[in-house]
Motif scaffolding. Structure first.
Motif, PDB file in Angstrom:
ATOM      1  N   VAL A 114      -6.758  31.858 -38.922  1.00 33.47           N
ATOM      2  CA  VAL A 114      -6.853  32.718 -40.097  1.00 33.47           C
ATOM      3  C   VAL A 114      -6.792  34.175 -39.662  1.00 33.47           C
ATOM      4  CG1 VAL A 114      -8.332  33.455 -42.001  1.00 33.47           C
ATOM      5  CG2 VAL A 114      -8.187  31.030 -41.405  1.00 33.47           C
ATOM      6  N   PRO A 115      -5.737  34.901 -40.032  1.00 30.47           N
ATOM      7  CA  PRO A 115      -5.664  36.337 -39.738  1.00 30.47           C
ATOM      8  C   PRO A 115      -6.453  37.119 -40.789  1.00 30.47           C
ATOM      9  CG  PRO A 115      -3.552  35.523 -40.582  1.00 30.47           C
ATOM     10  CD  PRO A 115      -4.508  34.386 -40.611  1.00 30.47           C
ATOM     11  N   LEU A 116      -7.358  37.982 -40.323  1.00 34.79           N
ATOM     12  CA  LEU A 116      -8.204  38.789 -41.193  1.00 34.79           C
ATOM     13  C   LEU A 116      -8.206  40.227 -40.703  1.00 34.79           C
ATOM     14  CD1 LEU A 116     -10.511  39.485 -43.218  1.00 34.79           C
ATOM     15  CD2 LEU A 116     -12.097  38.470 -41.559  1.00 34.79           C
ATOM     16  N   LEU A 117      -7.804  41.154 -41.563  1.00 35.12           N
ATOM     17  CA  LEU A 117      -7.891  42.575 -41.239  1.00 35.12           C
ATOM     18  C   LEU A 117      -8.722  43.275 -42.302  1.00 35.12           C
ATOM     19  CD1 LEU A 117      -4.313  43.693 -40.068  1.00 35.12           C
ATOM     20  CD2 LEU A 117      -6.264  43.010 -38.677  1.00 35.12           C
ATOM     21  N   LEU A 118      -9.540  44.203 -41.848  1.00 33.40           N
ATOM     22  CA  LEU A 118     -10.270  45.106 -42.739  1.00 33.40           C
ATOM     23  C   LEU A 118      -9.595  46.461 -42.653  1.00 33.40           C
ATOM     24  CD1 LEU A 118     -12.405  42.841 -42.395  1.00 33.40           C
ATOM     25  CD2 LEU A 118     -14.133  44.617 -42.537  1.00 33.40           C
ATOM     26  N   PRO A 122       2.317  36.777 -37.564  1.00 28.29           N
ATOM     27  CA  PRO A 122       3.394  36.352 -36.653  1.00 28.29           C
ATOM     28  C   PRO A 122       2.914  36.089 -35.226  1.00 28.29           C
ATOM     29  CG  PRO A 122       4.112  38.231 -37.956  1.00 28.29           C
ATOM     30  CD  PRO A 122       2.638  38.060 -38.211  1.00 28.29           C
ATOM     31  N   VAL A 123       1.961  36.869 -34.761  1.00 32.65           N
ATOM     32  CA  VAL A 123       1.440  36.665 -33.400  1.00 32.65           C
ATOM     33  C   VAL A 123       0.696  35.336 -33.317  1.00 32.65           C
ATOM     34  CG1 VAL A 123      -0.151  37.548 -31.647  1.00 32.65           C
ATOM     35  CG2 VAL A 123       1.312  39.123 -32.907  1.00 32.65           C
ATOM     36  N   LEU A 124      -0.126  35.050 -34.329  1.00 31.45           N
ATOM     37  CA  LEU A 124      -0.890  33.803 -34.313  1.00 31.45           C
ATOM     38  C   LEU A 124       0.025  32.585 -34.366  1.00 31.45           C
ATOM     39  CD1 LEU A 124      -3.910  34.784 -36.585  1.00 31.45           C
ATOM     40  CD2 LEU A 124      -3.746  34.815 -34.079  1.00 31.45           C
ATOM     41  N   THR A 125       1.097  32.660 -35.131  1.00 35.22           N
ATOM     42  CA  THR A 125       2.031  31.533 -35.159  1.00 35.22           C
ATOM     43  C   THR A 125       2.838  31.455 -33.860  1.00 35.22           C
ATOM     44  OG1 THR A 125       3.700  32.807 -36.365  1.00 35.22           O
ATOM     45  CG2 THR A 125       2.203  31.470 -37.671  1.00 35.22           C
ATOM     46  N   ILE A 135       1.787  32.041 -30.901  1.00 32.25           N
ATOM     47  CA  ILE A 135       0.984  31.414 -29.842  1.00 32.25           C
ATOM     48  C   ILE A 135       0.519  30.008 -30.229  1.00 32.25           C
ATOM     49  CG2 ILE A 135       0.324  33.588 -28.756  1.00 32.25           C
ATOM     50  CD1 ILE A 135      -2.396  33.409 -30.143  1.00 32.25           C
ATOM     51  N   GLY A 136       1.021  29.478 -31.344  1.00 30.98           N
ATOM     52  CA  GLY A 136       0.786  28.084 -31.669  1.00 30.98           C
ATOM     53  C   GLY A 136      -0.123  27.799 -32.844  1.00 30.98           C
ATOM     54  N   GLY A 137      -0.755  28.807 -33.415  1.00 34.50           N
ATOM     55  CA  GLY A 137      -1.672  28.581 -34.528  1.00 34.50           C
ATOM     56  C   GLY A 137      -0.937  28.210 -35.811  1.00 34.50           C
ATOM     57  N   THR A 138      -1.628  27.458 -36.652  1.00 35.35           N
ATOM     58  CA  THR A 138      -1.120  27.117 -37.977  1.00 35.35           C
ATOM     59  C   THR A 138      -1.871  27.981 -38.979  1.00 35.35           C
ATOM     60  OG1 THR A 138      -0.690  24.841 -37.314  1.00 35.35           O
ATOM     61  CG2 THR A 138      -0.868  25.274 -39.682  1.00 35.35           C
ATOM     62  N   VAL A 139      -1.175  28.865 -39.647  1.00 33.13           N
ATOM     63  CA  VAL A 139      -1.809  29.791 -40.592  1.00 33.13           C
ATOM     64  C   VAL A 139      -1.733  29.172 -41.993  1.00 33.13           C
ATOM     65  CG1 VAL A 139      -1.761  32.106 -41.581  1.00 33.13           C
ATOM     66  CG2 VAL A 139      -1.246  31.778 -39.157  1.00 33.13           C
ATOM     67  N   PRO A 140      -2.917  28.960 -42.611  1.00 29.15           N
ATOM     68  CA  PRO A 140      -2.972  28.298 -43.920  1.00 29.15           C
ATOM     69  C   PRO A 140      -2.831  29.278 -45.078  1.00 29.15           C
ATOM     70  CG  PRO A 140      -5.182  28.675 -43.142  1.00 29.15           C
ATOM     71  CD  PRO A 140      -4.246  29.222 -42.086  1.00 29.15           C
ATOM     72  N   GLY A 141      -1.672  29.405 -45.623  1.00 31.59           N
ATOM     73  CA  GLY A 141      -1.510  30.323 -46.754  1.00 31.59           C
ATOM     74  C   GLY A 141      -1.398  31.763 -46.316  1.00 31.59           C
ATOM     75  N   ARG A 142      -1.740  32.661 -47.237  1.00 32.67           N
ATOM     76  CA  ARG A 142      -1.578  34.081 -46.932  1.00 32.67           C
ATOM     77  C   ARG A 142      -2.708  34.603 -46.049  1.00 32.67           C
ATOM     78  NH1 ARG A 142      -4.830  36.890 -50.893  1.00 32.67           N
ATOM     79  NH2 ARG A 142      -5.376  35.445 -52.548  1.00 32.67           N
ATOM     80  N   ALA A 143      -2.404  35.629 -45.295  1.00 35.44           N
ATOM     81  CA  ALA A 143      -3.404  36.283 -44.461  1.00 35.44           C
ATOM     82  C   ALA A 143      -4.407  36.995 -45.362  1.00 35.44           C
ATOM     83  CB  ALA A 143      -2.718  37.273 -43.524  1.00 35.44           C
TER      84      ALA A 143
END
Length: 165
Positions: A99-103, A119-122, A124-132
């Motif tokens: 889960v990408p989270l920015l404040l 894009p970085v998380l995907t 390196i192999g992560g599965t991002v569920p829906g929108r950041a």
């Protein structure tokens, strides 16, 4: 479910830390198993032979759910977080749901997690569920700032983690 939180704020125990931990609890139903507050690692992040950092990368990479959080700096995530993420192998370094989270200071940066961190998380192999997830930093402790995102994303996270196990 093993849950990890990675916080890329240069200030330890920051609002970013509180927000990421909150999201982890709401998605998993429990306290995170691992919280990596990168500010506490200091110069070790620059030493690719550092065993503690290597161990943390391994643990985060194996977690079922990882919340990766940073304040928004110059429209993207911090260099501190980049130092940590650079240690993950491309395509296989992060095996779980990410889960990408920015404040950020204003809604003007609302697309930053989607355009820069996702894009970085995907990669390196992560599965991002829906929108950041983007949260205006003055609302980091306001449950309403997360409610709609959690309502839409929690079922997807649960399904992905269940399918993984």
């Amino acid at each position: 479910m093993v849950t990890a939180v990675v916080v890329g704020n240069p200030k330890p125990a920051s609002r970013t830390h509180a927000a990421a931990t909150y999201v982890a609890k709401r998605l998993s139903g429990a306290e995170p198993d691992l919280v990596v507050d990168l500010a506490t690692l200091g110069a070790a992040l620059l030493d690719w032979a550092d065993e503690e950092v290597s161990s943390l990368v391994k643990q985060v990479g194996e977690a079922d759910l990882v919340i990766v959080a940073s304040p928004t700096y110059k429209g993207t995530y911090t260099g501190l977080l980049k130092l940590f993420l650079d240690r993950f192998a491309g395509g296989t370094g992060l095996r779980g749901v990410a889960v990408p989270l920015l404040l950020g200071g204003s809604e003007a940066h609302a697309l930053a997690p989607e355009l820069t961190l996702r894009p970085v998380l995907t990669e390196i192999g992560g599965t991002v569920p829906g929108r950041a997830l983007f949260v205006v930093d003055r609302r980091y402790d306001d449950e309403d700032a997360y409610a709609d995102w959690l309502a839409g994303t929690r079922p997807v996270v649960e399904a992905l983690v269940e399918a993984r196990s």
